[in-house]
Structures are given as structure tokens and as C-alpha cells.
Write an enzyme that holds these catalytic residues in place. Sequence first.
Site, PDB file in Angstrom:
ATOM      1  N   GLU A   1      -1.949 -29.107   6.634  1.00  0.00           N
ATOM      2  CA  GLU A   1      -1.141 -27.962   6.691  1.00  0.00           C
ATOM      3  C   GLU A   1      -1.914 -26.680   6.359  1.00  0.00           C
ATOM      4  OE1 GLU A   1       3.041 -26.777   5.500  1.00  0.00           O
ATOM      5  OE2 GLU A   1       2.736 -28.206   3.734  1.00  0.00           O
TER       6      GLU A   1
ATOM      7  N   LYS B   1       7.754 -20.867   7.329  1.00  0.00           N
ATOM      8  CA  LYS B   1       8.295 -21.466   6.253  1.00  0.00           C
ATOM      9  C   LYS B   1       9.761 -22.124   6.508  1.00  0.00           C
ATOM     10  CE  LYS B   1       8.815 -21.542   1.260  1.00  0.00           C
ATOM     11  NZ  LYS B   1       7.774 -22.826   1.310  1.00  0.00           N
TER      12      LYS B   1
ATOM     13  N   TRP C   1       7.570 -15.699  14.813  1.00  0.00           N
ATOM     14  CA  TRP C   1       6.966 -16.986  15.034  1.00  0.00           C
ATOM     15  C   TRP C   1       7.320 -17.343  16.149  1.00  0.00           C
ATOM     16  CZ3 TRP C   1       8.705 -22.083  15.771  1.00  0.00           C
ATOM     17  CH2 TRP C   1       7.867 -22.898  15.526  1.00  0.00           C
TER      18      TRP C   1
ATOM     19  N   CYS D   1      10.795 -16.184  11.969  1.00  0.00           N
ATOM     20  CA  CYS D   1      10.992 -14.897  12.305  1.00  0.00           C
ATOM     21  C   CYS D   1      11.687 -14.298  11.035  1.00  0.00           C
ATOM     22  CB  CYS D   1      11.691 -14.821  13.578  1.00  0.00           C
ATOM     23  SG  CYS D   1      11.084 -15.143  15.056  1.00  0.00           S
TER      24      CYS D   1
ATOM     25  N   ARG E   1       7.812 -16.201   7.240  1.00  0.00           N
ATOM     26  CA  ARG E   1       8.887 -16.537   8.082  1.00  0.00           C
ATOM     27  C   ARG E   1       7.894 -16.646   9.511  1.00  0.00           C
ATOM     28  NH1 ARG E   1      14.139 -16.898   6.215  1.00  0.00           N
ATOM     29  NH2 ARG E   1      14.751 -17.258   8.595  1.00  0.00           N
TER      30      ARG E   1
ATOM     31  N   HIS F   1      -3.561 -52.853   8.869  1.00  0.00           N
ATOM     32  CA  HIS F   1      -2.931 -53.288  10.115  1.00  0.00           C
ATOM     33  C   HIS F   1      -3.270 -51.878  11.420  1.00  0.00           C
ATOM     34  CE1 HIS F   1      -0.694 -56.337   8.472  1.00  0.00           C
ATOM     35  NE2 HIS F   1      -0.477 -55.558   7.182  1.00  0.00           N
TER      36      HIS F   1
ATOM     37  N   ASN G   1      16.392 -13.314  15.424  1.00  0.00           N
ATOM     38  CA  ASN G   1      15.694 -14.577  14.618  1.00  0.00           C
ATOM     39  C   ASN G   1      16.785 -15.560  15.420  1.00  0.00           C
ATOM     40  OD1 ASN G   1      14.491 -16.720  13.264  1.00  0.00           O
ATOM     41  ND2 ASN G   1      15.685 -16.342  11.393  1.00  0.00           N
ATOM     42  N   GLY G   2      16.174 -16.657  16.209  1.00  0.00           N
ATOM     43  CA  GLY G   2      17.043 -17.565  16.615  1.00  0.00           C
ATOM     44  C   GLY G   2      16.505 -18.033  18.279  1.00  0.00           C
TER      45      GLY G   2
ATOM     46  N   LYS H   1       0.189 -31.996   2.716  1.00  0.00           N
ATOM     47  CA  LYS H   1      -0.402 -30.496   2.179  1.00  0.00           C
ATOM     48  C   LYS H   1      -1.698 -30.382   2.600  1.00  0.00           C
ATOM     49  CE  LYS H   1       2.468 -29.083   0.895  1.00  0.00           C
ATOM     50  NZ  LYS H   1       4.049 -29.359   0.908  1.00  0.00           N
TER      51      LYS H   1
ATOM     52  N   GLU I   1       2.977 -36.917   0.968  1.00  0.00           N
ATOM     53  CA  GLU I   1       3.037 -35.471   0.681  1.00  0.00           C
ATOM     54  C   GLU I   1       1.707 -35.158   0.381  1.00  0.00           C
ATOM     55  OE1 GLU I   1       5.074 -33.221   1.244  1.00  0.00           O
ATOM     56  OE2 GLU I   1       4.483 -31.564  -0.269  1.00  0.00           O
TER      57      GLU I   1
HETATM   58  C1  F6R Z   1       5.867 -28.363   4.201  1.00  0.00           C
HETATM   59  C2  F6R Z   1       6.863 -27.801   4.277  1.00  0.00           C
HETATM   60  C3  F6R Z   1       8.042 -28.142   5.312  1.00  0.00           C
HETATM   61  C4  F6R Z   1       9.382 -27.967   4.733  1.00  0.00           C
HETATM   62  C5  F6R Z   1      10.272 -28.500   5.932  1.00  0.00           C
HETATM   63  C6  F6R Z   1      11.722 -28.304   5.594  1.00  0.00           C
HETATM   64  O1  F6R Z   1       5.010 -27.723   3.090  1.00  0.00           O
HETATM   65  O2  F6R Z   1       7.357 -26.704   3.537  1.00  0.00           O
HETATM   66  O3  F6R Z   1       7.703 -29.440   5.725  1.00  0.00           O
HETATM   67  O4  F6R Z   1       9.524 -28.967   3.961  1.00  0.00           O
HETATM   68  O5  F6R Z   1      10.016 -27.385   7.120  1.00  0.00           O
HETATM   69  O6  F6R Z   1      12.118 -27.262   5.092  1.00  0.00           O
HETATM   70  P1  F6R Z   1      13.359 -27.229   4.117  1.00  0.00           P
HETATM   71  O7  F6R Z   1      13.178 -27.818   2.905  1.00  0.00           O
HETATM   72  O8  F6R Z   1      13.427 -25.588   3.979  1.00  0.00           O
HETATM   73  O9  F6R Z   1      14.523 -27.809   5.012  1.00  0.00           O
END
Ligand code: F6R
Length: 598
Positions: free
Chosen positions: A478, A593, A71, A2, A27, A494, A97-98, A475, A471
Site C-alpha cells: 500500500e 483511511k 475520495w 471524504c 480521508r 502449492h 461523505n457517503g 504495508k 500484514e
Molecule cells: C491498511 C489499513 C486498512 C484498514 C481497513 C480497516 O493500512 O489501514 O486496511 O485496516 O480499511 O479499517 P478500520 O480498522 O478502520 O476498520
Amino acid sequence: MCGIVGYAGRKSAQPILLDCLKRLEYRGYDSAGMAVVGDGVRVYKTKGEIAALESEMPAIEGTVGVAHTRWATQGRPTSDNAHPFDGCRNQVAVVHNGIISNFVELRDALVAGGHEFSSDTDTEVFAHLVEEELGDDELLDAVGRALKRVSGTYAFAVVSSGRDEVVGARKESPLVVGVGSGENFLASDVTALLKYTDRVIYVQDGELVRVTPDSVTIVDADGNEVEREAERVAWSLEDAEKGGYPHFMLKEIFEQPSAIHESLLGRIDAVEAESSFLNGSPFSSVKIVACGTSYNAGLVGKYLIEEFAKMPVTTQISSEYRYSAPARENPLVVLVTQSGETLDTIAAAREARRRGNRTVAIVNVVGSAITREVDHVIYTRAGPEIGVAATKTFVTQLIALYLLAIELGSQGKAITAHAKRSIISQLRNLPRAVQDVLNQADAIEALAGKYSGSRDMFFIGRNIHYPIALEGALKTKEISYIHGEGYPAGELKHGPLALLSEESPVVAVVAKDHTYEKIIGNISEVSARGSPVIAVATEDDTEIEKFADDVIYLRETSPLFSPVPAIVALQLWAYYLARARGCPIDKPRNIAKTVTVE
Ligand code: F6R
């Protein structure tokens, strides 16, 4: 998660609020809304992205207002559940936000007192509470009294009819004041404000703030005024714009050579001088705690610290660490978070302190919440990252972890001066190794096009390249919505081999190290099941083409450092898969994010 914004000035609030809101869209983007102050408060809101709000709203006059991009947490993403909320009398408007955790009891009490609700959200109770408290009183005091009745986490921005002010409050969700000339702002992130000002004040937990066109007043929870100077933000507006790239993600991938360079700047001297903040610390192990991509960086860090410092390292997901039983050991706890606002990671930092552990945060956002919760901060200096998928912040987290591993190694006398020099020279080579990968973007795009119809994709690696496989899978899933799974290469047999077929390509991150023969064996097991194999390997690997269907070559780099160019190749891979599939790359569905809820 948010985005909220508030404006009090002399210009028309509507276009400014819309512009700031668009810069916060990462956000959350399932609904959006705005309230502008006039005789009453005029509220417009809609389901969908900010563009929908912009096209549906009439032009409205007014120089004070608040806006929100959502969000969804409590209540589905509908226009009724979009913010802002006004109470029953169209006198106040609230964005939030919260999460208000006691909203059910509050709503029941308010309904019993005659209030009518129009949404399923927790936030709406706050609008009714402020309305009840307001009368002819100051808005700041009314918000303060309403806050005493709510539990949970929040960043609020509130306006009320006929007043040229926005009142904000913060507890565990980010809120920053933008200080302008004849205008002042509130926002979740500084990136929203860079077009208007580079002077900001970070609101702290428990504080309330009142902005008018000409003043900013901050008070603590007891109502005492707090003096705090504005700080200059190092980020520029260009840093937070696409700069000709089709997506923020691609721009941020291409910024990585300079982000690595920035992250190393000045730090190598400190490492060489052994002027460590860790001197004299009584710990013999390290625990790395983080979420998502930052957790994957932490896993790379485990291999690095174990290699360079010969120190035992455990890693744990923040939301698991919080509720785990404390061990007898007294580790150095390293919290990795690009935003510094991830609620689970902040809670983990508090828990580590409660356990009496020394804490270090590796973080990108200056002044973010976690910086106040730890003993030491290492900034990653990646610049603002707007694309929801973390790229340059991941790579700079790796740089911070290399440097931390060297410091721990030097401190524990586990690495010689000669070894340290060689590590430093490898680090200095990384921007070139990454640039080499970026130069192959067209070839990676063509390769991704060949596999973009896949439904499932597996990613394998061994040792320090196992987290890179994780990772790459994260990527891919997502942003391209291809189901991606990362595994240690030795684990496929396994269980996961049961899922492999000609339709499920396997991406193998291959290092020319002591694991080479083993991963070649794993690749052969995969090929025997008919799955196409795409290898990410270094140029000195002259054998790999015999085993893999396609190869992305990295400049010859020592195996402990090739995770950096390897992940850049996989970031491009995921990006071009998503592009070939027509996905909304910077705003993947259901994701925000910064995750400021548990
Ligand atoms: C994936 C991504 C998320 C963040 C996670 C932690 O691309 O960005 O998996 O890594 O939400 O966020 P931070 O690093 O801000 O604590």
C-alpha cells in the site's frame, strides 16, 4: 473516506476551513473544494490535493462556509465532480461523505423539472433537492425534507446564501460538532478540530444539526430537539501533528512503545482481578470479523485465543461475513476496527446482533459509530492515527487481543494463575522489545534501500507469524507500490514458487518454536530458486544467518509475543522501501483511511 468540514463564526472562514481540511486529508485527496457564504455562495473547487485548492483560490471574505476533500466513488476525480455543489440558483452549497443510492431516479426527476446538472456525482442531486425545498423556509427544515427523499448513507454539511449557519445531517457516515466560543464547527473527525476546541458533540444516525456562531441545535428524524452535552476529547493537537517527523507514519511507528504502555494501563489489573465483562456469557466459540489490517490483527487474535483459551476461533472479512449463512453455533463476535466507521464492519456488527450473538468491538476512536452497535467496547488507546497505513492502531489491537485471550482463558479455566502471570510479564516487556527494533531504524533503512528496486516481494511466516507476513505484505504494497504477497510458509510450494526468481526477494518471519525447522526448510526451497531471503528472527537464533541473505534481529522474545516486534520491523521495512522509491507515504494513491462505503 471524504472529509467534510463546516464553520460558522465571526472570523474569516476561508483559512480556518483550509486548515481543518488539511487535517482531514487522510480521508481522501483526489479533489477538494470550499464554499463561503456571502450574498450568494461562492464555490471554489479543483482536482488534486488541498494544496492545489489553496494555491488556486483567491482570498474570500465571509465567516460561514463548508469544505470537502474527496475520495471518488461516484464520478471520476475531476474538478466538476469535486464538492461543494450548488444548485441552479447559487443559493445553497452542499458537501457530502457517503453514497446516495437512489440518485439516478432523483436526478431524472429533477432534470424533468428543469434542473441543470454539472457533474456525474450522486451528491449533486442533494443540492438541487435542498434548493427546491428551501424557498423562504428554515434551512434545517428544508434539509430535513430533502433527506426524506434520499436513500443511502451520508454526512452532509449545507450552507445557504445570506444565512450565518451550517446545517448537517448524519446517517452511517461520521459527523461531529466542535463547540467553540463565538464559533462552532462540523467535521468528519475530531482531529480536524483539535486546534480550535476540545469540546465535541457526536451527531447520531438520523439526526440533523444546525450550528451558528453562538448555538448548536440537534434534532432527531421526527424534528424533536435533542439535548446533548459536549464531551472533552482526550487527544491533544500535538497528537495529531507530525512533531518534527517527515511523515505521520514514521511518527506513529515511533509512538508504539508508549501506545502499548497506554493500552496496557489499568487493563492488567482488571485481568488479574478477573473482573471480566464476559462473565456468565453463553458462548463456546469466537468469531473475529474485520477488514484489512484490522483483519490481520484478528488473525493473530485467533492464534492467541486458541492458545490461551483453548476455544475454537474463526475469522472472517466483514464484507464476507455480512452475506454468509448463519452457523448453528452462537459465538462471541469480536469486531476489530481502528476507526469504528468502516461500513462493512458496522454492518457485520448489526448482522451479528440480528443473529443473536454477543458482540465486542476493539476500536480506537472514542464515540465512533461501532461503539453504538455492540454490547461491549474495548478501546485501544493508540491516540489519533493520521497516516493512511495503520501502524500503532494494529499493534494496540494486538494488545487488546492478548488481553481478551487471557480473559477468555481465565474464564474457561484454560490457563493457570502461574501461566497468566508469565503472559502478563511478557506483555509488560513488549514496549522494550519494540524500542529495540526502533533503535535499528537506520540499519533497516539501509537494508530496504538494497531491495527497493524490486517489483515483487513475498512474505512468509508460520503459525502466529503467518498474519504478520500478511500484514508486512499489505504495508509494503500500500505505501511502496511493490507488489507484496503474504503466505503461510508451507503454501509456497502449492503454486507461488512458480513466481520466484532472483528478482523477487522473500521476507521470512522466523520463530524459534515448533515451526522452526519447517520454515528453515521453506527458506531453503526459496533460496534454491535464487530468491534473496531477508529473515526477521530473534537474537537467540544462532543458525539463521546460514540460511538467509540478510537478517533483522529482534530481542529474544517468546514466540507468542514476537509478532509485536516483528511487525514493527516490517512497518519500518515498508516505510523505508516507500521512502527510497519516493512514494507519497502518508497519502498512498487510491486509498483512504476510513472506508465508509461498501
Ligand atoms: C491498511 C489499513 C486498512 C484498514 C481497513 C480497516 O493500512 O489501514 O486496511 O485496516 O480499511 O479499517 P478500520 O480498522 O478502520 O476498520
